[in-house]
Design a protein around this motif. Structure first.
Motif, PDB file in Angstrom:
ATOM      1  N   THR A 193    -122.560  25.177 116.667  1.00 14.29           N
ATOM      2  CA  THR A 193    -121.894  24.197 117.197  1.00 14.29           C
ATOM      3  C   THR A 193    -120.674  24.815 118.011  1.00 14.29           C
ATOM      4  O   THR A 193    -120.020  25.656 117.268  1.00 14.29           O
ATOM      5  N   LEU A 194    -120.458  24.290 119.213  1.00 21.66           N
ATOM      6  CA  LEU A 194    -119.122  24.774 119.816  1.00 21.66           C
ATOM      7  C   LEU A 194    -118.348  23.539 120.062  1.00 21.66           C
ATOM      8  O   LEU A 194    -118.643  22.564 120.718  1.00 21.66           O
ATOM      9  N   PRO A 195    -117.320  23.433 119.239  1.00 20.41           N
ATOM     10  CA  PRO A 195    -116.605  22.177 119.300  1.00 20.41           C
ATOM     11  C   PRO A 195    -115.562  22.332 120.587  1.00 20.41           C
ATOM     12  O   PRO A 195    -114.947  23.481 120.710  1.00 20.41           O
ATOM     13  N   ILE A 196    -115.445  21.236 121.272  1.00 18.02           N
ATOM     14  CA  ILE A 196    -114.691  21.216 122.594  1.00 18.02           C
ATOM     15  C   ILE A 196    -113.183  21.182 122.295  1.00 18.02           C
ATOM     16  O   ILE A 196    -112.305  21.293 123.254  1.00 18.02           O
ATOM     17  N   CYS A 197    -112.781  20.628 120.976  1.00 20.35           N
ATOM     18  CA  CYS A 197    -111.590  20.658 120.882  1.00 20.35           C
ATOM     19  C   CYS A 197    -110.707  19.717 121.551  1.00 20.35           C
ATOM     20  O   CYS A 197    -109.431  19.989 122.101  1.00 20.35           O
TER      21      CYS A 197
ATOM     22  N   VAL B 134    -115.834  24.238 130.209  1.00 20.17           N
ATOM     23  CA  VAL B 134    -115.471  25.577 129.786  1.00 20.17           C
ATOM     24  C   VAL B 134    -116.065  26.140 128.466  1.00 20.17           C
ATOM     25  O   VAL B 134    -116.365  27.262 128.541  1.00 20.17           O
ATOM     26  N   ALA B 135    -116.284  25.240 127.525  1.00 22.22           N
ATOM     27  CA  ALA B 135    -117.279  25.869 126.603  1.00 22.22           C
ATOM     28  C   ALA B 135    -118.469  26.545 126.753  1.00 22.22           C
ATOM     29  O   ALA B 135    -118.680  27.465 126.575  1.00 22.22           O
ATOM     30  N   GLY B 136    -119.498  25.750 127.580  1.00 24.57           N
ATOM     31  CA  GLY B 136    -120.535  26.245 128.064  1.00 24.57           C
ATOM     32  C   GLY B 136    -120.330  27.397 128.900  1.00 24.57           C
ATOM     33  O   GLY B 136    -121.227  28.503 128.630  1.00 24.57           O
ATOM     34  N   LEU B 137    -119.644  27.361 129.680  1.00 23.12           N
ATOM     35  CA  LEU B 137    -119.335  28.724 130.738  1.00 23.12           C
ATOM     36  C   LEU B 137    -118.758  29.874 130.006  1.00 23.12           C
ATOM     37  O   LEU B 137    -119.335  31.087 130.200  1.00 23.12           O
ATOM     38  N   TRP B 138    -117.977  29.723 128.968  1.00 25.87           N
ATOM     39  CA  TRP B 138    -117.398  30.722 128.131  1.00 25.87           C
ATOM     40  C   TRP B 138    -118.522  31.349 127.310  1.00 25.87           C
ATOM     41  O   TRP B 138    -118.725  32.392 127.201  1.00 25.87           O
ATOM     42  N   LEU B 139    -119.548  30.539 126.682  1.00 22.39           N
ATOM     43  CA  LEU B 139    -120.666  30.795 125.916  1.00 22.39           C
ATOM     44  C   LEU B 139    -121.671  31.965 127.007  1.00 22.39           C
ATOM     45  O   LEU B 139    -121.793  32.993 126.341  1.00 22.39           O
ATOM     46  N   LEU B 140    -121.856  31.422 128.122  1.00 24.46           N
ATOM     47  CA  LEU B 140    -122.777  32.296 129.207  1.00 24.46           C
ATOM     48  C   LEU B 140    -121.941  33.530 129.322  1.00 24.46           C
ATOM     49  O   LEU B 140    -122.556  34.674 129.194  1.00 24.46           O
TER      50      LEU B 140
ATOM     51  N   ALA C 115    -112.988  30.914 119.653  1.00 24.53           N
ATOM     52  CA  ALA C 115    -113.649  32.317 119.722  1.00 24.53           C
ATOM     53  C   ALA C 115    -114.843  32.707 118.576  1.00 24.53           C
ATOM     54  O   ALA C 115    -115.667  33.025 118.899  1.00 24.53           O
ATOM     55  N   GLY C 116    -114.393  32.183 117.599  1.00 19.98           N
ATOM     56  CA  GLY C 116    -115.214  32.310 116.260  1.00 19.98           C
ATOM     57  C   GLY C 116    -116.550  31.578 116.336  1.00 19.98           C
ATOM     58  O   GLY C 116    -117.767  32.106 116.179  1.00 19.98           O
ATOM     59  N   ALA C 117    -116.487  30.354 116.968  1.00 23.94           N
ATOM     60  CA  ALA C 117    -117.785  29.537 117.301  1.00 23.94           C
ATOM     61  C   ALA C 117    -118.635  30.121 118.386  1.00 23.94           C
ATOM     62  O   ALA C 117    -119.786  30.239 118.202  1.00 23.94           O
ATOM     63  N   ILE C 118    -117.994  30.523 119.364  1.00 21.47           N
ATOM     64  CA  ILE C 118    -118.721  31.378 120.326  1.00 21.47           C
ATOM     65  C   ILE C 118    -119.406  32.604 119.850  1.00 21.47           C
ATOM     66  O   ILE C 118    -120.664  32.753 120.047  1.00 21.47           O
TER      67      ILE C 118
END
Length: 341
Positions: free
Chosen positions: A137-141, A159-165, A27-30
């Motif tokens: 950077t969004l680490p996908i973990c 998921v990371a990209g969609l979450w960002l949007l 969440a912090g990276a987003i």
């Protein structure tokens, strides 16, 4: 055929946990990435290859449908081979690479950033050259992925990209659906596509999609090639009847990827039409009248449905691979990391 569980299968089963870890820790990276993006974004760009490029194709549809902003894929050779300088002030660049090491992806991300864009790296290595080049950077973990065929890194990139949007738009309904994904993905793994697997006996198959699910169709076709040595081609359901339909003969396998979105009915119409022409067509929808409905796990939002569907597909394609006595963990001619210049 070996009864030993493949690494690919183990990594597929890790997908729900990997997605939950991403949602719990990033969440912090987003928030940081969004803070670096301006308020007047004219358009978005993507930089990727292979499965990562299919993730970007999914994000392209999500971006255009969610934000109303166009998103274009830029060829990495534009910078790495041709040395072009891009003028892209205020744009947003999403660069996706599970390793973050491919020189061409890194170089294009650098060129786009220097051209005035905010670049966001989606990667499984937060210390990689790509992560060090991008604005955020969004680490996908996803944790270590040892099988050559990307599965959990593909899903966590989606998921990371969609979450960002979703967070950028402040679409709380979509954010809620994203957070509920791990439970749905557990159920998606259990969906049994044996009927489709048994139908894939030759060397050719068509995969279909439309909208966000077209990106999933592209990924499925690649996985057939990578892990099964099957010549698979992906088409939009809007295009397949314009020429590719000519190769369809009796028993020809077709898999249509449908979601609960505005494109579902049109895709089902095509799948049913192909069935009438002799194809053995399968679809992830209960609306089909002639094509065969595959078990599928719908989610809480039409934009997250395709993520669930690719997980079910992965479980099937791994079975097809092993049934052909092919090791999906180490496909011939392939390496886990391809460093293209």
């Amino acid at each position: 055929m070996s009864t030993t569980q493949t690494q690919m299968r183990r990594e597929i089963e890790e997908i729900p946990t990997a997605v939950d870890r991403l949602l719990s820790t990033s969440a912090g990276a987003i928030e940081t990435a969004i803070s670096k993006i301006g308020n007047d974004v004219p358009f978005l760009m993507s930089v990727a290859r292979g499965s990562s490029d299919h993730a970007c194709a999914f994000l392209k549809y999500a971006c255009e449908l969610e934000l109303g902003l166009p998103m274009a894929s830029v060829g990495p050779s534009v910078a790495s081979i041709y040395g072009a300088k891009l003028r892209v002030p205020n744009a947003v660049c999403i660069s996706v690479s599970q390793s973050g090491k491919s020189p061409d992806i890194v170089e294009l991300t650098r060129a786009i950033t220097e051209g005035g864009a905010t670049s966001v790296a989606i990667t499984n290595d937060a210390t990689s050259p790509l992560a060090n080049t991008a604005t955020a950077t969004l680490p996908i973990c996803a944790g270590p992925e040892l099988s050559v065929a990307a599965t959990k890194t593909f899903v966590t990139s989606l998921v990371a990209g969609l979450w960002l949007l979703a967070e950028f738009k402040q679409d709380q309904e979509l954010v809620k659906a994203i957070r509920a994904l791990p439970e749905h993905l557990e159920k998606a793994i259990a969906c049994d596509w044996t009927v489709a697997a048994n139908a894939i006996t030759g060397q050719s198959v068509l995969t279909l999609g439309r909208g966000p699910s077209f990106a999933i169709s592209n990924e499925a076709a690649l996985k057939f090639k990578e892990t099964c040595q099957i010549h698979a081609e992906s088409y939009s359901s809007a295009e397949v009847m314009h020429g590719p339909v000519s190769i369809v003969e009796r028993g020809f396998p077709v898999i249509g990827f449908a979601a609960s979105d505005a494109a579902e009915d049109s895709l089902i119409e095509v799948a049913d039409a192909l069935t009438e022409k002799g194809a053995l067509a399968f679809v992830t929808s209960k609306k089909a009248k002639k094509a065969i409905c595959l078990p599928h796990q719908r989610t809480d939002h039409w934009l997250t449905d395709p993520i669930s569907t690719i997980v079910s597909f992965y479980t099937m394609v791994e079975k097809v691979s092993t049934a052909r006595n092919i090791n999906p963990d180490a496909p011939r001619h392939l390496n886990k990391v391809t460093e293209t210049v």
